[in-house]
Each structure stands twice: as structure tokens, then as C-alpha cells.
Design a protein around this motif. Structure first.
Motif, PDB file in Angstrom:
ATOM      1  N   UNK A 175       0.839  -1.201   0.000  1.00 42.48           N
ATOM      2  CA  UNK A 175       0.000   0.000   0.000  1.00 42.48           C
ATOM      3  C   UNK A 175       0.873   1.250   0.000  1.00 42.48           C
ATOM      4  N   UNK A 176       1.928   1.218   0.805  1.00 46.07           N
ATOM      5  CA  UNK A 176       2.804   2.392   0.881  1.00 46.07           C
ATOM      6  C   UNK A 176       3.499   2.651  -0.455  1.00 46.07           C
ATOM      7  N   UNK A 177       3.875   1.578  -1.123  1.00 44.44           N
ATOM      8  CA  UNK A 177       4.525   1.739  -2.422  1.00 44.44           C
ATOM      9  C   UNK A 177       3.534   2.315  -3.443  1.00 44.44           C
ATOM     10  N   UNK A 178       2.299   1.847  -3.384  1.00 44.43           N
ATOM     11  CA  UNK A 178       1.275   2.375  -4.282  1.00 44.43           C
ATOM     12  C   UNK A 178       1.123   3.875  -4.069  1.00 44.43           C
ATOM     13  N   UNK A 179       1.097   4.245  -2.804  1.00 41.08           N
ATOM     14  CA  UNK A 179       0.953   5.658  -2.470  1.00 41.08           C
ATOM     15  C   UNK A 179       2.090   6.474  -3.091  1.00 41.08           C
ATOM     16  N   UNK A 180       3.289   5.949  -2.976  1.00 39.92           N
ATOM     17  CA  UNK A 180       4.444   6.658  -3.513  1.00 39.92           C
ATOM     18  C   UNK A 180       4.321   6.821  -5.028  1.00 39.92           C
ATOM     19  N   UNK A 181       3.742   5.791  -5.656  1.00 46.05           N
ATOM     20  CA  UNK A 181       3.601   5.844  -7.111  1.00 46.05           C
ATOM     21  C   UNK A 181       2.301   6.508  -7.530  1.00 46.05           C
ATOM     22  N   UNK A 182       1.602   7.096  -6.582  1.00 38.69           N
ATOM     23  CA  UNK A 182       0.350   7.770  -6.875  1.00 38.69           C
ATOM     24  C   UNK A 182      -0.701   6.830  -7.439  1.00 38.69           C
ATOM     25  N   UNK A 183      -0.643   5.585  -6.978  1.00 43.06           N
ATOM     26  CA  UNK A 183      -1.660   4.632  -7.392  1.00 43.06           C
ATOM     27  C   UNK A 183      -2.670   4.536  -6.269  1.00 43.06           C
ATOM     28  N   UNK A 184      -3.924   4.821  -6.581  1.00 42.73           N
ATOM     29  CA  UNK A 184      -4.923   4.896  -5.522  1.00 42.73           C
ATOM     30  C   UNK A 184      -5.349   3.512  -5.044  1.00 42.73           C
ATOM     31  N   UNK A 185      -5.320   3.344  -3.713  1.00 44.88           N
ATOM     32  CA  UNK A 185      -5.842   2.130  -3.088  1.00 44.88           C
ATOM     33  C   UNK A 185      -7.096   2.544  -2.335  1.00 44.88           C
TER      34      UNK A 185
END
Lengths: 372, 372
Positions: free
Chosen positions: A289-299
Motif C-alpha cells: 500500500x505504501x509503495x502504491x501511495x508513492x507511485x500515486x496509485x490509488x488504493x
DNA sequence: GTGAAAGCGCTAACAC
DNA sequence: GTGTTAGCGCTTTCAC
């Protein structure tokens, strides 16, 4: 006066050869009082004191009263070691934990203690550090305390350990994973079922391009539990006719934050349109989830994530993590009840297997897609 | 043959009145072997077996060899209850935990066990659920096992509990908070110092508009530990000549995610230019960071956050949380060593106080401002 | 080096 | 209802 013979002997030094004089007042540090001291003070026999201690109703109320006063006056606390010897019941139940600091096993201990305390058993905890040889040593130490039942964490045990356990001739319960081939009672849950449940849930929410993050299966003495979850997940996909090409296994347990972070990157490369993932552990899920956030991928809008374990941060993170939860405290309680019943002769000799089941905690990290 | 008298008696029923015949082979379930069985099989006295068990070098090598073989053949495990009675040493050390599931106290237990195991003591764990009455009950239960030392979690105890502890006449160590007025040995750290350290660090990093999130102080039997941290923080600000108007106390312990989330909102209203905050717990810090994220406030660029406790998520979150850490496992080890030394007569009778100190884990949630 | 006697503090079993 | 006897399985102490 009763029971007045058998002069006490104590260590030789205490028997000061004073000629017929009373012992010098206050000079001798008073020893820990025994049942004999109580019996003398209450002018009854030791048996009567013993009966009062065990709440026998064979004692007249005022005798009991006198005895209880003597007990209070002396600050007498019965010696369980002596009692154990005479009655051949120690009141101990042993619990071998892998370590003392894992929240799940601590919860099991808590649940166990809850139930055992009420039945007047005392939990004797040891830990093995996931080391078979140490487990063997600890089992031997435990056996020296003559536990009336033993709780083990499920898994492999040395041949010698198994022999000792058998020899001990007390009920043994394995706890955590349900192991079909175990010879002991088992209380736990199925890791395979965890994987299936995760897959079912993602599918039911209308997600189709889904995958999972697991670990490489470790060596023989390894942690195969994550792998079982992954297999359940794959099998469920298979049943639903969905390809399992997004199921990856990387690194070895124990997992870390980095495990999830790196794995999600791999997954994204493999298929940028991936809709949902199951992570074998909440820690992995957190990293993902944190990596998604960094990549601006919405969870969960773009990618949904479901974890396992319901770690304490799962309900605190942003978004709150949807995860599969095992009630370990209840698991401990069920185990405790099984033991108490077994010791009370309330259940037969055959092996008992209890599945405490799973619960899926729906929070915010999994989206719902309308089906096409 | 030696020691051949004193016919065993066992329970009446076992003494079958068979006329001069050997007991029916295999019919009688073999009982747990005792030292006497070993002595007979090895054709020595029980004393010799006892000496072998305690590694006495007063036994000739081949006698020892014979005895050890007999032990192995029978699967003999000595009975510590009997041994305790005869030697008046149980080998137990009691540890009263508030609960079984808090990571910090579990770590203490782990550290304790590490050291005690090596010295051949066994940890006997009980928990109190933070309830004074239950603590009293558990102390009584523990005392019945005649522990050679007792470890308590620091705090208040009932009068009766204190009396029993005194009466028991064994070393008692209080663990966790360092309490100046305690009568027992103490091993721990200072919560007040935690607050001061946090303030010093924020100041040293060039932050000036700083505050803290704590809790309302609870009732008499409450959790005053967070309050002590906050007081240390305030005092340090005062020393530095900085106003403490951004120190707030809200809700009661235990803290939650929401505690931090709501508190940071309050703080932002009070002063939108706030530069840094100290949260009494990593949980609070976590909530605060997540709320900042939601409001698009950059951590640490706009607001720095420092926590306390080094919870497992602290190093995994984004940004990784700077926090103050107490090495509870080491705390447990130090306590264990104190006990072992004390029991070996290697230290005097006077009260020992050990401060295990604090360490500040610099991670990513606190910025560095160049000073004006 | 090894063994016999005595007893640690309690309770089961039985007597009265 | 209460007391007596005889251990539970070890180790301490002392004798040889």
C-alpha cells in the motif's frame, strides 16, 4: 494438644544447645510457616487444616473459623510443591510458544490462562525460538514439573521430543495450523482456507485481474504457512477459471515492509492493469500500500489489497486494511476448555480437532467493481 | 542389591493379591519412573543417581555411565517438585505482567527468560490485567510455588500484596518506570526523561513552534506514564524559554489512531504554522501523520513528528517514524542478571536501581531547519 | 566414592 | 467431624 511429637529438626545450626532455655526472643528469623504451625496455633490436626484449605465441608464452621484465623495470623501460604507430591496433582499446564513476543501466540496464552485460571490450573510457559533442539530441551524441563497437560505450537518435533511426550502420558494439544496428520489434539485454523477466502472475496467484489504476494517456500524446517495460503488462493482462482499468472513468490519468511513494496513493483510491471492483490501477511500488504501511495496509485480505487493477520496497524493505516483475522485468544480459550474437560474425564480418548475459523474484516482497502 | 526394603505401596488397588506370582506381563501400565527405578536398574543407591543428576564429580566415571544408561533406558525425568522439597530450592522466578499481549512486557519476559534459563531458573508468568485485586490473588498463587525471586511491574500494589511480598523474604524487583519511592529493586527508564529528550531533539533540529499530544491524566489507579512524558516535554520547553501553548491533553489512555488524528486538527487550528510535535505514543503519532497526509500537509517538510515506543509499524510507515525507543528485552536481561547475582549472594542487601536509558531512533519524520 | 537414615510439607486412606 | 499413619520422590547429612 494433638500431633505433638516429631520434634522439628531444621538445619543443625538452628538447634542451639541452650540448656533448657526458651529460644532468645526475636533472635531467630521466623521461618516460612507450614501447615504444622497453623495446626498448632489452631489446636487441630494438620489434616483439619488441609481440609479447610481445600474447602472440604467436613469441617465444623467454628473449627474452620479458628483455622482461618490462624492462617491469617501467620500469613500462611500453602506449599504447592508439597501438595503436588502428596496429591500427585501439580496444577500445571505447559505451553510451548515459539517466542514470547509474537502477538498471536501471546493471545493464545492469554486465552489459555483465562480458562485455566478459573479451573485452578497454572500456565507454565516456555519458548523454543523456533528451534527444534531447544524445544526438546524445554519439553524436558517442562516434564520435570509434571504438567497435567501440554500445549504445543503445531509443527515438526524431534523424535525424542515425541517420545517424551508420549511417555509423559498426559493430554497434548497442538495449536495454530490444523495439521491433518498430527497425532495430538488440534485447535487452530487452516492456512489453505485463508488463501481461498481471500480469492473468493476479491472475486465476489467483481475483481478479475487479481494476484497474490507470497514467499518462496523455505527449507524443510521452514515456515510453510504462507505457502499454504498461496496455494489456497491459486486453487480458488483455478476453480473460478482465472489465470494465476499474477501470483508471485519472492524472498523467504519472515516478511518485511520491503517484501510488499518490491513485490508490488514486480506485479505492476507484469500487468499494469492489475486490479487486486492478496498479501500473505499484513506487513506485506502494508508495504504494498505504501509503495502504491508513492507511485500515486490509488488504493483501493485502482488496486485493491487484502492482507492476513489483522496486525494492530491494519485498522489504523490509511486506507484501513481489509484483512483476514484469526481470533487467537478464542483459540486459546477453546484449547483451555478442551484441556479442562479432558482432565475432568469429560471427553473420550479419541483425537479432537477444532477449527476456530476465520473472519474477514471488511475495511477500506478493497474496492467493489460492478460486474460487466 | 541395595536399598531393597520399603516395599512400594502405590494405590491400594495396584497391590493385587496375586499369590507369589510375578505381576502379569504388560498388564500393568508402567508408572512414571522414579529415581528408585533408576537406582535399581543401575544397581546403585538413589544417592548415587542423585549425584549423577547434579553432575557431582564424586561419582566414578563408569558408575555414572551405568546410571546414565539406566536413565535413558527408562526415559526417566527427575521430579522437580520432590527435588524442590528436599533441597528447598524451587528454581522458580515469578514475573507478574500486566497482560500477556503487550509487546513491551513480552520483551521483558523474553529478556528475563534468556538470562534465567542459563542460570537454570524457570520463569513463572502471571498477569494482572492492570487490576490490583487480581495482582494480589496472583501473588498469592505465585507464592504457593515458592519462587526464589519476584519481578513486578512497577506501580501501586495493595497493602496486603506488599505484606505478602515482604513476608516471602525473597528479592523483589520492580520493572518498567523507575519509581524513586519504591522499596524494591528497580530496573527501568524514566518517562519524564522521554519527554525531555523529545523536546531537546526537536529544538536541536532547529524547530521552534513545537507542541505535544498527550492525554488527560487518568484517575488514581490510572496510567500516568504519558503524563510524565508530557511534563518532561513542557519542562524542557520552559528551560529553553519556549511557550508550551501547543501542548495539549485530550482523551484518556489507552490512545488510539483517532487520538492523534483529532489532536493534530486541534493543534493546526490553534496555530497553522506549527512546526513539530511530540506524540506520547507511536500510535498517536501514526494517527497524526495519517491525518496530515489527508490534509495534504507534508511530513516532515511542513510538520515534524516524533513518537515514543518504536512500535513495529514505526519503521514501516511512510515516512518512517522518528521515535524514542526503550530496549525492553535488555531491560529484562538486566533484571535477570540482577536476580541471578542477588541469589548467588553476589550483591549486598541495599536497594539497586538501574536505568536502562533511552535511544532516539532518527528516521524520516523530523525535518532539520537551519537556524535563523 | 558410595550408601543409609531422616525428613522436606503436604494429603490419601482409614479409624474412631 | 477429626485424628493417625504412611508415604509422595527427592536431597541433606553423616557414616564408612
Amino acid at each position: 494438644m494433638t500431633e505433638s511429637k516429631k520434634g522439628k529438626r531444621r538445619t543443625k545450626t538452628a538447634a542451639s544447645p541452650s540448656i533448657g532455655a526458651k529460644p532468645p526472643a526475636k533472635a531467630v528469623r521466623s521461618h516460612t510457616p507450614t501447615i504444622r504451625d497453623v495446626s498448632r496455633l489452631a489446636s487441630v490436626s494438620r489434616m483439619t487444616v488441609s481440609r479447610v484449605l481445600s474447602n472440604s465441608n467436613l469441617v465444623s464452621p467454628d473449627t474452620a473459623e479458628r483455622v482461618n484465623r490462624a492462617i491469617a495470623d501467620l500469613g500462611y501460604v500453602p506449599d504447592r510443591a508439597a501438595s503436588s507430591m502428596a496429591s500427585r496433582r501439580t496444577g500445571f499446564v505447559g505451553y510451548m510458544m515459539p517466542n514470547l513476543t509474537s502477538a498471536n501466540f501471546s493471545s493464545v496464552a492469554h486465552g489459555l490462562a483465562d480458562v485455566l485460571q478459573d479451573a485452578n490450573y497454572q500456565l507454565l510457559i516456555s519458548y523454543t525460538d523456533y528451534d527444534l533442539a531447544q524445544e526438546e530441551v524445554e519439553i524436558r524441563n517442562l516434564l520435570a514439573r509434571r504438567p497435567e497437560a501440554i500445549v504445543l505450537t503445531s509443527g515438526v518435533h524431534t523424535r525424542e521430543a515425541s517420545a517424551m511426550l508420549l511417555h509423559a502420558n498426559v493430554p497434548v494439544v497442538e495449536v495454530a495450523d490444523l495439521q491433518p496428520r498430527s497425532v495430538y489434539h488440534s485447535v487452530g485454523f487452516s492456512n489453505y482456507q485463508v488463501g481461498r477466502m481471500a480469492a473468493q472475496y476479491l472475486l465476489q467484489r467483481g475483481l478479475r485481474r487479481i494476484g497474490a504476494i507470497g514467499c518462496e517456500s523455505a527449507g524443510d524446517n521452514g515456515d510453510y504457512r504462507g505457502e499454504e495460503r498461496i496455494q489456497g488462493f491459486e486453487d480458488e482462482l483455478r476453480t473460478a477459471g482465472i489465470p494465476a499468472d499474477l501470483v508471485i513468490r519472492k524472498d523467504r519468511p519472515p516478511v518485511s515492509y520491503a517484501h510488499g513494496r518490491e513485490a508490488i513493483s514486480t506485479l505492476l510491471e507484469r500487468d499494469p492493469r492489475i486490479e487486486g492483490i492478496f498479501a500473505v501477511s499484513d506487513v506485506t500488504a502494508f508495504g504494498a500500500v505504501m509503495e502504491c501511495r508513492r507511485r500515486q496509485i490509488a488504493v483501493p480505487e485502482q488496486i485493491s489489497v487484502i492482507g492476513f493477520g489483522d496486525f494492530d496497524f491494519a485498522s489504523e493505516m490509511e486506507p484501513r486494511l481489509t484483512t483476514i483475522h484469526v481470533d487467537f485468544r478464542e483459540l486459546g480459550r477453546r484449547t483451555g476448555r478442551l484441556i479442562v474437560d479432558s482432565l475432568a474425564g469429560r471427553c473420550g480418548k479419541e483425537r479432537v480437532v477444532i477449527d476456530v475459523g476465520l473472519s474477514l474484516l471488511e475495511r477500506e482497502s478493497v474496492a467493489s467493481r460492478s460486474l460487466p
